[in-house]
Design a protein around this motif. Structure first.
Motif, PDB file in Angstrom:
ATOM      1  N   ASP A   1      40.046  40.667  39.966  1.00 32.54           N
ATOM      2  CA  ASP A   1      41.360  40.690  39.508  1.00 32.54           C
ATOM      3  C   ASP A   1      42.196  42.026  39.944  1.00 32.54           C
ATOM      4  O   ASP A   1      43.356  42.034  40.274  1.00 32.54           O
ATOM      5  CB  ASP A   1      41.517  40.516  38.116  1.00 32.54           C
ATOM      6  CG  ASP A   1      40.963  39.219  37.475  1.00 32.54           C
ATOM      7  OD1 ASP A   1      41.189  38.166  38.340  1.00 32.54           O
ATOM      8  OD2 ASP A   1      40.183  39.111  36.411  1.00 32.54           O
ATOM      9  N   ILE A   2      41.273  42.908  39.934  1.00 34.86           N
ATOM     10  CA  ILE A   2      41.612  44.413  40.172  1.00 34.86           C
ATOM     11  C   ILE A   2      42.060  44.297  41.737  1.00 34.86           C
ATOM     12  O   ILE A   2      43.250  45.029  42.104  1.00 34.86           O
ATOM     13  CB  ILE A   2      40.853  45.587  40.063  1.00 34.86           C
ATOM     14  CG1 ILE A   2      40.397  45.363  38.488  1.00 34.86           C
ATOM     15  CG2 ILE A   2      41.454  46.724  40.412  1.00 34.86           C
ATOM     16  CD1 ILE A   2      41.440  45.875  37.527  1.00 34.86           C
ATOM     17  N   PHE A   3      41.232  43.905  42.420  1.00 36.97           N
ATOM     18  CA  PHE A   3      41.731  43.563  44.088  1.00 36.97           C
ATOM     19  C   PHE A   3      42.946  42.896  44.425  1.00 36.97           C
ATOM     20  O   PHE A   3      43.592  43.228  44.954  1.00 36.97           O
ATOM     21  CB  PHE A   3      40.324  42.884  44.714  1.00 36.97           C
ATOM     22  CG  PHE A   3      40.637  42.789  46.223  1.00 36.97           C
ATOM     23  CD1 PHE A   3      40.377  44.037  47.097  1.00 36.97           C
ATOM     24  CD2 PHE A   3      40.816  41.423  46.725  1.00 36.97           C
ATOM     25  CE1 PHE A   3      40.735  43.826  48.456  1.00 36.97           C
ATOM     26  CE2 PHE A   3      41.068  41.441  48.313  1.00 36.97           C
ATOM     27  CZ  PHE A   3      40.836  42.332  49.023  1.00 36.97           C
ATOM     28  N   SER A   4      43.080  41.585  43.435  1.00 37.87           N
ATOM     29  CA  SER A   4      44.307  40.991  43.661  1.00 37.87           C
ATOM     30  C   SER A   4      45.530  41.795  43.338  1.00 37.87           C
ATOM     31  O   SER A   4      46.771  41.632  44.029  1.00 37.87           O
ATOM     32  CB  SER A   4      44.366  39.778  42.713  1.00 37.87           C
ATOM     33  OG  SER A   4      43.334  38.720  43.166  1.00 37.87           O
ATOM     34  N   ALA A   5      45.287  42.524  42.357  1.00 37.76           N
ATOM     35  CA  ALA A   5      46.477  43.504  41.921  1.00 37.76           C
ATOM     36  C   ALA A   5      46.751  44.451  43.091  1.00 37.76           C
ATOM     37  O   ALA A   5      48.004  44.741  43.372  1.00 37.76           O
ATOM     38  CB  ALA A   5      46.358  44.289  40.734  1.00 37.76           C
ATOM     39  N   ILE A   6      45.851  45.050  43.646  1.00 37.32           N
ATOM     40  CA  ILE A   6      45.964  45.667  44.705  1.00 37.32           C
ATOM     41  C   ILE A   6      46.593  45.393  45.930  1.00 37.32           C
ATOM     42  O   ILE A   6      47.597  45.793  46.674  1.00 37.32           O
ATOM     43  CB  ILE A   6      44.665  46.482  45.402  1.00 37.32           C
ATOM     44  CG1 ILE A   6      44.121  47.369  43.996  1.00 37.32           C
ATOM     45  CG2 ILE A   6      44.694  47.287  46.628  1.00 37.32           C
ATOM     46  CD1 ILE A   6      42.576  48.041  44.424  1.00 37.32           C
ATOM     47  N   VAL A   7      46.153  43.841  46.270  1.00 36.74           N
ATOM     48  CA  VAL A   7      46.865  43.197  47.456  1.00 36.74           C
ATOM     49  C   VAL A   7      48.308  42.910  46.933  1.00 36.74           C
ATOM     50  O   VAL A   7      49.282  43.275  48.030  1.00 36.74           O
ATOM     51  CB  VAL A   7      46.159  41.754  47.555  1.00 36.74           C
ATOM     52  CG1 VAL A   7      46.840  41.007  48.648  1.00 36.74           C
ATOM     53  CG2 VAL A   7      44.971  42.143  48.188  1.00 36.74           C
TER      54      VAL A   7
END
Length: 292
Positions: free
Chosen positions: A122-128
């Motif tokens: 989820d954190i990775f999706s937010a960064i994307v």
């Protein structure tokens, strides 16, 4: 054609019509508030008639449900106004990309509603998503209309995510047409105090566009979605719904000759990729919970 195939075509048509709503921010010469008020009046009348024609009841089950309907309507009112404002300040492409940050925003709001913990994906999706938005921001200043439009679009996405979570938790026992009939009625009641005199003096062509927006591009798609869900899984609906920015941008290019640059296209692809990932992941988690 079998019922599943017919429902899938109906769903794509519904999402395309919802994508088309973005263009009205550019082709209707009214403020975002006036457009939303006109849209909600027409849509509420159409949806109420639709519920009655299909012999459904307009009554809600409890006083609590009426309160929730009012809350949902208020959230939708501000969401719709900011949705059109975002595109009036920037462009259809940029506004729709900003709006579709809502699946990732939903993930960060869900712990307050469902008790779901965030994971590293989820954190990775937010960064994307952040990278996608960063690409389309021309200047880190609200004096720039495009940047302001992106900010308003993200606010609209937040309100939409919040509305969806409340709807899913407290109001999903009503059909789409039934629920939206109440919400559009509340939207009209909320905005009647904020509309300008321009809407009363609107030309016949402007009024015609408002009727088109409220019926073909608001009431009709919600009815189509409700009908298609009788034969399709919710996951299918969510994934097809992620096509809305694609349809909206393509229609903007064709109808109003909008020309998104490569940064907007790449930023959009990043945001929509994250939206699709979170949609798929959300349904996987739901299935795991159902199996326990």
């Amino acid at each position: 054609m079998n019922p599943v195939s017919r429902s899938l075509y109906s769903l794509h048509l519904a999402v395309m019509l919802l994508g088309f709503t973005a263009l009205f921010s550019k082709i209707i010469p009214l403020s975002a508030t006036d457009i939303t008020f006109g849209r909600s009046i027409v849509a509420s009348i159409t949806l109420i008639l639709l519920v009655k024609i299909t012999k459904g009841s307009l009554k809600l089950h409890s006083l609590k449900d009426y309160g929730i309907a009012i809350l949902l309507g208020i959230l939708m009112a501000v969401h719709w106004v900011t949705y059109f404002s975002a595109m009036q300040y920037s462009s259809v492409s940029v506004g729709m990309i900003a709006l579709f940050t809502f699946p990732v925003i939903t993930v960060f709001l869900e712990p307050f509603f469902e008790g779901i913990k965030l994971v590293w994906q989820d954190i990775f999706s937010a960064i994307v998503v952040f990278l996608g938005i960063f690409l389309i921001v021309p200047d880190i200043s609200l004096d720039n209309d495009t940047t302001l439009g992106i900010g308003i679009g993200i606010l609209s996405a937040f309100l939409y995510a919040l509305r969806n979570l409340i709807h899913r938790k407290y109001f999903n026992h009503y059909s789409g047409a039934h629920a939206m009939a109440y919400q559009t009625l509340v939207i009209a009641a909320c905005l009647v105090f904020f509309i300008s005199p321009n809407i009363a003096h609107a030309s016949s062509s402007t009024l015609g566009l408002l009727v088109l927006l409220g019926t073909v591009c608001t009431a009709a798609p919600h009815a189509l979605v409700a009908a298609s869900l009788q034969h399709l899984r919710a996951k299918t609906f969510s994934l097809v719904a992620c096509m809305q920015p694609f349809y909206g941008v393509i229609l903007a290019v064709i109808v109003i000759d909008e020309k998104p640059d490569w940064k907007t296209v790449l930023g959009g692809l990043l945001v929509i990729s994250a939206a699709i990932y979170e949609t798929v992941n959300a349904h996987k988690l739901h299935n795991l919970k159902s199996e326990r």
